[in-house]
Design an enzyme around this catalytic site. Structure first.
Site, PDB file in Angstrom:
ATOM      1  N   SER A 124       0.824  -1.362   0.009  1.00  0.00           N
ATOM      2  CA  SER A 124      -0.017  -0.109   0.034  1.00  0.00           C
ATOM      3  C   SER A 124       0.955   1.119   0.123  1.00  0.00           C
ATOM      4  O   SER A 124       1.952   1.084   0.674  1.00  0.00           O
ATOM      5  CB  SER A 124      -0.946  -0.038   0.918  1.00  0.00           C
ATOM      6  OG  SER A 124      -1.532   1.049   1.432  1.00  0.00           O
ATOM      7  N   TYR A 148      -1.418  -0.465  10.677  1.00  0.00           N
ATOM      8  CA  TYR A 148      -1.807  -1.164   9.650  1.00  0.00           C
ATOM      9  C   TYR A 148      -0.760  -0.975   8.346  1.00  0.00           C
ATOM     10  O   TYR A 148      -0.306  -1.942   7.830  1.00  0.00           O
ATOM     11  CB  TYR A 148      -3.274  -0.673   8.801  1.00  0.00           C
ATOM     12  CG  TYR A 148      -3.296  -0.829   7.100  1.00  0.00           C
ATOM     13  CD1 TYR A 148      -3.004   0.124   6.364  1.00  0.00           C
ATOM     14  CD2 TYR A 148      -3.708  -2.062   7.103  1.00  0.00           C
ATOM     15  CE1 TYR A 148      -3.000  -0.103   5.169  1.00  0.00           C
ATOM     16  CE2 TYR A 148      -3.618  -2.428   5.568  1.00  0.00           C
ATOM     17  CZ  TYR A 148      -3.455  -1.474   4.535  1.00  0.00           C
ATOM     18  OH  TYR A 148      -3.273  -1.746   3.226  1.00  0.00           O
ATOM     19  N   LYS A 152       2.187  -3.792   6.582  1.00  0.00           N
ATOM     20  CA  LYS A 152       2.611  -3.950   5.218  1.00  0.00           C
ATOM     21  C   LYS A 152       4.089  -3.737   5.149  1.00  0.00           C
ATOM     22  O   LYS A 152       4.820  -4.332   4.300  1.00  0.00           O
ATOM     23  CB  LYS A 152       1.778  -2.713   4.421  1.00  0.00           C
ATOM     24  CG  LYS A 152       0.157  -2.770   4.256  1.00  0.00           C
ATOM     25  CD  LYS A 152      -0.214  -4.269   3.521  1.00  0.00           C
ATOM     26  CE  LYS A 152      -1.446  -4.328   3.266  1.00  0.00           C
ATOM     27  NZ  LYS A 152      -1.921  -5.661   2.497  1.00  0.00           N
TER      28      LYS A 152
HETATM   29  C1  WQD Z   1      -9.387   9.918   0.881  1.00  0.00           C
HETATM   30  C2  WQD Z   1      -9.795  11.407   1.157  1.00  0.00           C
HETATM   31  C3  WQD Z   1     -10.227  11.793   3.394  1.00  0.00           C
HETATM   32  C4  WQD Z   1     -14.078   9.397   3.719  1.00  0.00           C
HETATM   33  C5  WQD Z   1      -6.935   4.935   2.720  1.00  0.00           C
HETATM   34  C6  WQD Z   1      -5.872   4.029   3.651  1.00  0.00           C
HETATM   35  C7  WQD Z   1      -4.941   3.497   2.349  1.00  0.00           C
HETATM   36  C8  WQD Z   1      -5.702   2.614   1.558  1.00  0.00           C
HETATM   37  C9  WQD Z   1      -6.745   3.387   0.889  1.00  0.00           C
HETATM   38  C10 WQD Z   1      -5.670   0.301   2.169  1.00  0.00           C
HETATM   39  C11 WQD Z   1      -9.196  11.734   2.425  1.00  0.00           C
HETATM   40  C12 WQD Z   1     -11.558  11.870   2.571  1.00  0.00           C
HETATM   41  C13 WQD Z   1     -12.816   9.917   3.226  1.00  0.00           C
HETATM   42  C14 WQD Z   1     -15.136  10.440   3.996  1.00  0.00           C
HETATM   43  C15 WQD Z   1     -13.620  12.221   3.313  1.00  0.00           C
HETATM   44  N1  WQD Z   1      -6.162   1.627   2.197  1.00  0.00           N
HETATM   45  N2  WQD Z   1     -12.821  11.351   3.048  1.00  0.00           N
HETATM   46  N3  WQD Z   1     -15.001  11.792   3.872  1.00  0.00           N
HETATM   47  O1  WQD Z   1      -7.233   7.952   3.395  1.00  0.00           O
HETATM   48  O2  WQD Z   1      -6.248   8.288   1.185  1.00  0.00           O
HETATM   49  O3  WQD Z   1      -6.329   5.760   2.072  1.00  0.00           O
HETATM   50  O4  WQD Z   1      -7.564   3.934   1.955  1.00  0.00           O
HETATM   51  O5  WQD Z   1      -4.519   0.095   1.727  1.00  0.00           O
HETATM   52  O6  WQD Z   1      -4.101   2.651   3.095  1.00  0.00           O
HETATM   53  O7  WQD Z   1      -4.992   5.048   4.398  1.00  0.00           O
HETATM   54  O8  WQD Z   1      -8.571   6.850   1.516  1.00  0.00           O
HETATM   55  O9  WQD Z   1     -10.988   6.769   0.910  1.00  0.00           O
HETATM   56  O10 WQD Z   1     -10.182   6.951   3.314  1.00  0.00           O
HETATM   57  O11 WQD Z   1     -10.196   9.029   2.048  1.00  0.00           O
HETATM   58  O12 WQD Z   1     -13.650  13.678   3.186  1.00  0.00           O
HETATM   59  O13 WQD Z   1     -16.276   9.933   4.368  1.00  0.00           O
HETATM   60  O14 WQD Z   1     -11.180  11.556   1.087  1.00  0.00           O
HETATM   61  O15 WQD Z   1     -10.033  12.912   4.217  1.00  0.00           O
HETATM   62  O16 WQD Z   1      -8.812  12.995   2.270  1.00  0.00           O
HETATM   63  P1  WQD Z   1      -7.061   7.396   2.326  1.00  0.00           P
HETATM   64  P2  WQD Z   1      -9.985   7.487   2.013  1.00  0.00           P
END
Ligand code: WQD
Length: 337
Positions: A124, A148, A152
């Site tokens: 990741s 997490y 990885k």
């Molecule tokens: C993306 C953006 C949030 C939800 C995570 C893990 C990473 C990988 C992918 C496993 C951010 C914003 C989110 C919401 C929001 N997973 N957001 N409202 O955090 O980049 O990555 O998922 O491997 O390891 O860290 O993805 O989709 O959670 O967030 O505003 O209800 O959307 O703040 O900026 P992220 P995400």
């Protein structure tokens, strides 16, 4: 020769199983179904017209793993199985280290005992941590900032040490950025249990009426529209990346690292607008406080996968949202009837 896909009933796993079958590979799936449904494989069989053997084995069951390897002539393994929620990993770190790291050690021991030494590992972008400049490049020093991500990172280190100790091993470490979207048929897709942590499945549940509105975590970042930038990648492109990596390492020993991303960042509001175009109307949202641990912006340098594998993303953000919406609209409650 047969490919074992661990975690193959999950979101990325099921899309990868479909790509492998379409490429003419024989596939066996192992999954403990803790965060997925076997129905996804039924749908994959429906889409491909091919059968997939499924075994409900947990990676912490060393005997069950050994029996599975004894019963099949595996040529390689694509390893997805593991816990993957960043926030949850800080609450129950021991479970994450047990399931992800100890489970992978069991898998590798079973592989070695049965002379299977080719593995594609689902890593990741989170391993790059908070200290690296953007865009992330594979040779950068990694250092995850949550349990997490550390699982990885530790599995990457275990695989690197293993390959260094025994030249018969072939290892691909694939660092995913933000997978979204679904197979264009709308028959398989992301089906998170409980409240979605990730942006696009949450937006999709707002669009289908399961959630009241999207909470945008922070609108005051140093980015063009104040919301965070991420490198979103279509899950079908991601699945193809696994096939390309598998084909590359099968005749080659050693450890290979590739970012699987588009090479560009999209903001939360850009993703929301794209999803609204797919749905055909505006969706309710509210900008609220930042989420703990979020980085303002990161995306991949995707040049190595293109140079080494001839792989790059092909689908746009709008296609990701259109395909994600088709899945969610046709399956409002995911795989649950
Ligand atoms: C993306 C953006 C949030 C939800 C995570 C893990 C990473 C990988 C992918 C496993 C951010 C914003 C989110 C919401 C929001 N997973 N957001 N409202 O955090 O980049 O990555 O998922 O491997 O390891 O860290 O993805 O989709 O959670 O967030 O505003 O209800 O959307 O703040 O900026 P992220 P995400």
């Amino acid at each position: 020769m047969t490919i074992l896909v661990t975690g193959g009933t999950g979101y990325i796993g099921s899309h990868t199983v479909l790509a492998l079958l379409e490429a003419g590979k024989d596939v066996v799936v192992l999954d403990n179904l803790s965060n997925s449904s076997e129905e996804s494989l039924r749908r994959v069989e429906e889409l491909t017209g091919k059968k997939v053997a499924f075994h409900a084995v947990d990676l912490t069951d060393a005997e069950g793993l050994d029996a599975l390897f004894a019963a099949h002539d595996f040529s390689s393994v694509i390893h997805f199985a593991g816990l993957k929620a960043v926030g949850e990993s800080s609450a129950i770190p021991l479970e994450y280290y047990y399931r992800n790291v100890a489970g992978t050690i069991n898998l590798l021991r079973a592989m070695d005992a049965h002379d299977v030494r080719s593995i594609v590992f689902s890593s990741s972008a989170t391993v790059y941590g908070e200290h690296n400049p953007v865009p992330y490049i594979e040779k950068m020093e990694i250092g995850a900032s949550n349990p997490y991500g550390r699982t990885k990172e530790q599995i990457e280190d275990i695989l690197s040490d293993l390959a260094a100790s025994d030249e018969r091993w072939s290892v691909a470490l694939l660092r995913y950025f933000n997978p979204v979207g679904a197979h264009p048929s709308g028959r398989i897709g992301e089906d998170p249990q409980g409240i979605p942590n990730n942006l696009v499945p949450f937006i999709a549940q707002v669009a289908v009426g399961r959630r009241e509105k999207l909470m945008v975590f922070g609108g005051d970042y140093e980015t063009p529209d104040g919301t965070c930038l991420r490198d979103y990648i279509h899950v079908v492109d991601l699945a193809e990346g696994h096939l390309a990596a598998l084909n590359h390492i099968e005749p080659r020993a050693g450890v290979f690292r590739w970012n699987l991303g588009s090479g560009r960042g999209s903001s939360v509001l850009e993703v929301l607008r794209s999803f609204e175009r797919a749905v055909g109307h505006e969706l309710p949202y509210e900008i609220v406080a930042r989420r703990q641990g979020d980085l303002p912006a990161f995306w991949a340098d995707a040049s190595s996968a293109l140079a080494d594998l001839g792989w790059s993303t092909t689908k746009s953000l709008d296609e990701m949202c259109e395909d994600h919406w088709r899945w969610q609209k046709n399956n409002p409650n995911g795989y649950t009837a």
